[in-house]
Every structure is written in C-alpha cells, then in structure tokens.
Motif scaffolding. Structure first.
Motif, PDB file in Angstrom:
ATOM      1  N   UNK A 294     -65.398  18.135   9.364  1.00 54.80           N
ATOM      2  CA  UNK A 294     -64.044  17.628   8.932  1.00 54.80           C
ATOM      3  C   UNK A 294     -63.163  17.700  10.171  1.00 54.80           C
ATOM      4  N   UNK A 295     -63.087  18.751  11.013  1.00 58.25           N
ATOM      5  CA  UNK A 295     -62.238  18.725  12.017  1.00 58.25           C
ATOM      6  C   UNK A 295     -62.784  17.846  13.064  1.00 58.25           C
ATOM      7  N   UNK A 296     -64.028  17.512  13.388  1.00 60.02           N
ATOM      8  CA  UNK A 296     -64.633  16.777  14.206  1.00 60.02           C
ATOM      9  C   UNK A 296     -63.970  15.232  13.780  1.00 60.02           C
ATOM     10  N   UNK A 297     -64.161  14.907  12.673  1.00 62.41           N
ATOM     11  CA  UNK A 297     -63.735  13.686  12.051  1.00 62.41           C
ATOM     12  C   UNK A 297     -62.179  13.436  12.435  1.00 62.41           C
ATOM     13  N   UNK A 298     -61.626  14.521  11.993  1.00 60.19           N
ATOM     14  CA  UNK A 298     -60.210  14.403  12.345  1.00 60.19           C
ATOM     15  C   UNK A 298     -59.871  14.479  13.735  1.00 60.19           C
ATOM     16  N   UNK A 299     -60.530  14.873  14.860  1.00 63.88           N
ATOM     17  CA  UNK A 299     -60.086  14.959  16.036  1.00 63.88           C
ATOM     18  C   UNK A 299     -59.648  16.331  16.714  1.00 63.88           C
TER      19      UNK A 299
ATOM     20  N   UNK B  18     -64.384  21.348  20.607  1.00 69.89           N
ATOM     21  CA  UNK B  18     -65.906  21.713  21.136  1.00 69.89           C
ATOM     22  C   UNK B  18     -66.660  20.246  21.013  1.00 69.89           C
ATOM     23  N   UNK B  19     -66.107  19.178  20.342  1.00 71.15           N
ATOM     24  CA  UNK B  19     -66.720  18.085  20.169  1.00 71.15           C
ATOM     25  C   UNK B  19     -66.538  16.895  21.203  1.00 71.15           C
ATOM     26  N   UNK B  20     -67.398  16.278  21.584  1.00 65.82           N
ATOM     27  CA  UNK B  20     -67.197  14.901  22.297  1.00 65.82           C
ATOM     28  C   UNK B  20     -67.877  13.833  21.446  1.00 65.82           C
ATOM     29  N   UNK B  21     -67.365  12.704  21.727  1.00 67.24           N
ATOM     30  CA  UNK B  21     -67.654  11.412  20.886  1.00 67.24           C
ATOM     31  C   UNK B  21     -68.635  10.482  21.638  1.00 67.24           C
ATOM     32  N   UNK B  22     -69.338   9.766  20.993  1.00 60.97           N
ATOM     33  CA  UNK B  22     -69.682   9.841  19.608  1.00 60.97           C
ATOM     34  C   UNK B  22     -70.589  11.140  19.170  1.00 60.97           C
TER      35      UNK B  22
ATOM     36  N   UNK C 101     -61.367  14.139   3.788  1.00 61.92           N
ATOM     37  CA  UNK C 101     -60.083  14.310   4.734  1.00 61.92           C
ATOM     38  C   UNK C 101     -59.011  13.981   3.764  1.00 61.92           C
ATOM     39  N   UNK C 102     -59.097  13.084   3.006  1.00 64.75           N
ATOM     40  CA  UNK C 102     -57.711  12.600   2.170  1.00 64.75           C
ATOM     41  C   UNK C 102     -57.223  13.859   1.175  1.00 64.75           C
ATOM     42  N   UNK C 103     -58.276  14.582   0.890  1.00 64.18           N
ATOM     43  CA  UNK C 103     -58.100  15.743  -0.274  1.00 64.18           C
ATOM     44  C   UNK C 103     -59.037  16.966  -0.024  1.00 64.18           C
ATOM     45  N   UNK C 104     -58.756  17.705   1.064  1.00 59.74           N
ATOM     46  CA  UNK C 104     -59.818  18.727   1.429  1.00 59.74           C
ATOM     47  C   UNK C 104     -59.546  19.654   0.422  1.00 59.74           C
ATOM     48  N   UNK C 105     -58.527  19.968  -0.565  1.00 59.86           N
ATOM     49  CA  UNK C 105     -58.646  21.054  -1.456  1.00 59.86           C
ATOM     50  C   UNK C 105     -59.490  20.721  -2.830  1.00 59.86           C
ATOM     51  N   UNK C 106     -59.732  19.444  -2.809  1.00 56.00           N
ATOM     52  CA  UNK C 106     -60.664  18.864  -4.331  1.00 56.00           C
ATOM     53  C   UNK C 106     -62.106  19.330  -4.085  1.00 56.00           C
ATOM     54  N   UNK C 107     -62.567  19.843  -2.878  1.00 55.57           N
ATOM     55  CA  UNK C 107     -63.957  19.919  -2.639  1.00 55.57           C
ATOM     56  C   UNK C 107     -64.128  21.450  -2.104  1.00 55.57           C
ATOM     57  N   UNK C 108     -65.040  22.077  -2.693  1.00 57.18           N
ATOM     58  CA  UNK C 108     -65.715  23.399  -2.115  1.00 57.18           C
ATOM     59  C   UNK C 108     -66.815  23.156  -1.005  1.00 57.18           C
ATOM     60  N   UNK C 109     -67.809  22.191  -1.515  1.00 56.15           N
ATOM     61  CA  UNK C 109     -68.882  21.827  -0.843  1.00 56.15           C
ATOM     62  C   UNK C 109     -69.583  20.322  -1.365  1.00 56.15           C
ATOM     63  N   UNK C 110     -69.530  19.471  -0.153  1.00 58.35           N
ATOM     64  CA  UNK C 110     -70.042  18.322  -0.321  1.00 58.35           C
ATOM     65  C   UNK C 110     -71.306  18.391   0.207  1.00 58.35           C
TER      66      UNK C 110
ATOM     67  N   UNK D 178     -84.630   5.169  13.112  1.00 61.89           N
ATOM     68  CA  UNK D 178     -83.970   5.944  11.914  1.00 61.89           C
ATOM     69  C   UNK D 178     -82.548   5.667  11.938  1.00 61.89           C
ATOM     70  N   UNK D 179     -82.035   5.757  10.662  1.00 60.63           N
ATOM     71  CA  UNK D 179     -80.458   5.847  10.484  1.00 60.63           C
ATOM     72  C   UNK D 179     -79.906   7.224  10.672  1.00 60.63           C
ATOM     73  N   UNK D 180     -78.510   7.232  11.103  1.00 61.03           N
ATOM     74  CA  UNK D 180     -77.941   8.486  11.339  1.00 61.03           C
ATOM     75  C   UNK D 180     -76.448   7.931  11.266  1.00 61.03           C
ATOM     76  N   UNK D 181     -75.552   8.882  10.810  1.00 60.86           N
ATOM     77  CA  UNK D 181     -74.269   8.991  10.518  1.00 60.86           C
ATOM     78  C   UNK D 181     -73.529   9.492  12.017  1.00 60.86           C
ATOM     79  N   UNK D 182     -72.679   8.543  12.730  1.00 58.63           N
ATOM     80  CA  UNK D 182     -72.022   9.114  13.769  1.00 58.63           C
ATOM     81  C   UNK D 182     -70.571   9.129  13.555  1.00 58.63           C
ATOM     82  N   UNK D 183     -69.976  10.115  14.091  1.00 54.06           N
ATOM     83  CA  UNK D 183     -68.569  10.234  14.088  1.00 54.06           C
ATOM     84  C   UNK D 183     -68.273   9.474  15.514  1.00 54.06           C
ATOM     85  N   UNK D 184     -67.797   8.272  15.341  1.00 50.34           N
ATOM     86  CA  UNK D 184     -67.636   7.460  16.854  1.00 50.34           C
ATOM     87  C   UNK D 184     -66.401   7.618  17.740  1.00 50.34           C
ATOM     88  N   UNK D 185     -65.399   8.298  16.718  1.00 53.16           N
ATOM     89  CA  UNK D 185     -64.005   8.752  17.429  1.00 53.16           C
ATOM     90  C   UNK D 185     -63.206   9.224  16.320  1.00 53.16           C
TER      91      UNK D 185
END
Length: 346
Positions: A41-46, A50-54, A325-334, A1-8
């Motif tokens: 988003x914080x995980x994506x931004x590093x 509390x998160x380890x990668x991937x 990440x580029x424009x956090x204020x533009x979204x309430x919920x994705x 199955x496919x999954x999205x991974x935040x690799x780093x």
C-alpha cells in the motif's frame, strides 16, 4: 505471463512478462494467493522509500511447485504446496555472519527492492521455499505476515504469564497477539477499530482497549496495576505510539518496535533510565518464526477465516488496491487469488 505492476504512485496496471525458467538450485512456483502487505500500500501511495518504479508487488506468497531446477534437493517435489521466505540477504555483512539474516544490511525483499510475486509464476532459490501440508492453500499466504509479529514476540523474550500490550491490530499486530498468546502471555490489544479488536480477542487477547474512545494509559494502569506491562509491542508505526510504548511499559520492561514512524520521534529520555528499560527493534522474520506460525495455524485452522477480510480475483487486484487505499481501516487482510487451487496443473 501476466503481472500487476505499480507503474508510479497511485497507478497500477497489468503487464506481460516473460515466464522465467528455474536456474540451478531454484524452484518454479505457480502462484496461487498473494496477500497485500502495508508495504505494498505504501508503494502504491508513493511513500515507500525503498521502492523504485515500476514495481511488481507481493511477498506474502502461497503456491504450488511446478518445476525443479538442477541441484534441488530430493525433499522437494512437483505438486507440493509451499510458502516462500521472501527476504534475500547478502550472506556477508555482520548481521548475516551473526546468524541473523533478517537484519541483513543489504536485504532485498520481494515486491520492495526486487520484483514481487503478484504474477502467475516465480522462480526462487530452494532455500527460500517451505513445503506446508495440512493447511488451506490460501492460509499459506498468511504465514509471512504473522511470522513478522511472531518475530517481535521472539525479540521480547516473553515469559509465560507476563502482561503484554500490543499497540496496533493490523496483521502484524495480530501476529504479535497470536505469538504472545502462544507463548503463554496475557495480552492487552489496543487499536482504533472495534472490528480489529474483536479479531484480537478471537486470537486470544485477554483484554482490548479502543483507543478511539478510551484513555489507553488509564486502562492499561487499571488492568496491570502499579507494575505496568512487562512488554509493549508497537505495531502501528506512528510517532504517538512510539512515545506511548515508552510511557506504558513497566519498570525493567521491554519495548519492541516492529513498526517504524514516518517522522523523527522526540522522547522523554529520563524514562529510559528511570525504568531501566530495554528498547529493541524487530525486523522481518526467520525460518524459525515461519515454523512456529505453521504449527499454530495447524492447531487453529479457523484463524485464516478470522483474519482475511476480502479475497479478490487476479483481475480485481488493481481495484482491490485502490479500495484499500481509499479506506484502509476497512480491511485487515486482502488476499488476491492469482489462481484458484482447482486451476492448478495436476
């Protein structure tokens, strides 16, 4: 199955993972929608400590039961629409023994300390699975983040008619607005974004303050008089709003922190004594909070359309994270539509 991974930090990609089979007491859930959380988003931004990668993100889950492990109670059946309580507590620490598992010292949240659900299929213990009928499947993924705001309201021990200031109108803050309104409180919502303030008003906030152009303290004083608000709920997680909450709350009032600041906060501590105020933390949510949110969503089915800013396909999940990440204020919920309801197996 496919999954999205935040690799780093700053990098996300699709990976292939083995499809799990439910063990005894577990339920296999075909994932339909995942809501992106600020922790993702914080995980994506590093900047999520509390998160380890991937790491596979995602803990705001809507799905359909596909398989049942041995020993699962008969109240569950294949085809039921469900959401998931994504917190895994130890059951042994003092918080767990006190019946407050959301404050477990050793908690592991899906998508944070353990793998998340931004994938096609997950297996979770049946005690974490909550069947929900009568709601759009997408909106089941709103239950967890709104419940975090509802839990902050529960911690505030609100009484009907009290004046409440909610600092921050992201989804957690909007959950606090909705929970406070549902409790009969009169809400003043504060944010920097006019669009989010309109959402707060749509959820029942009596007054809104645009912190980008208005003096928040002066406006709160104008709206509440000499008494000030009985409760301030801080849902931003910034040093300035941590201090502001203490400054704004009225005498003998309560401050509830549901965000947390990145850096240490310096207080004018005399206000703690002079106001004889209560300061309370609020962490995660409980099954009771989930139940309260579900009841409100059923009574007000348009809430999901008010809150959700964008629904992306599974293939667009990485791009949607980059856009946020580029424009956090533009979204309430994705929302990520992992699998459209029409594609669910019969």
């Amino acid at each position: 199955m496919r999954a999205l991974s935040i690799d780093r930090p700053g990098e996300a990609s699709f990976v292939d993972l083995p499809r799990p089979d439910p063990r005894e007491g577990e339920i296999g859930v075909r994932v339909s929608f995942i809501g992106y959380c600020g922790s993702d988003l914080n995980s994506f931004r590093g900047i999520n400590p509390l998160v380890s990668y991937p790491r596979v993100p995602g803990h705001e889950i809507a799905g359909v039961i596909e398989t049942l492990g041995e020993g699962v109670p008969g109240s569950f059946s294949v085809g039921q629409q469900v959401c998931v309580l994504p917190y895994f507590n130890c059951g042994q620490c003092n918080a767990c023994r006190m019946g407050r598992p959301n404050a477990c010292k050793h908690n592991q949240t899906m998508g944070v300390q353990r793998e998340g659900a931004l994938t096609e299929f997950v297996c979770v213990p049946h005690g974490k699975v909550i069947p929900v009928d009568g709601l759009a499947l997408r909106d089941l993924a709103l239950i967890e983040p709104l419940a975090v705001g509802f839990h902050a309201v529960r911690r505030a021990e609100l009484q009907a008619g009290e004046r409440v200031v909610v600092l921050g109108c992201g989804v957690i803050g909007l959950g606090a607005v909705l929970g406070a309104v549902s409790a009969g409180a009169r809400v003043i919502a504060v944010d920097l974004a006019a669009g989010k303030l309109e959402q707060a008003r749509g959820l029942g906030a009596e007054d809104v303050i645009d912190a980008s152009s208005q003096d928040v303290a002066a406006e709160v004083a104008r709206l509440t008089g000499d008494d000030g608000p009985s409760v301030v709920i801080e849902a931003v997680g910034a040093e300035v709003t941590f201090r502001q909450a203490v400054d704004l709350v009225g005498s003998c009032g309560r401050v509830v922190y549901v965000g947390y600041a990145k850096y240490p906060v310096t207080y004018e501590t005399r206000f703690f004594l002079m106001k004889e105020m209560d300061i309370r933390g609020s962490r995660g949510s409980t099954l009771a909070d989930f139940a309260d949110v579900i009841a409100v969503l059923k009574a007000r089915p348009g809430i999901g359309d008010l809150i959700v800013s964008r629904t992306a396909t599974f293939a667009e999940a990485a791009d949607a994270m980059r856009d946020w990440d580029a424009d956090p204020g533009a979204f309430t919920k994705i929302m990520i539509a992992v699998q459209h309801p029409s594609e669910q197996p019969a």
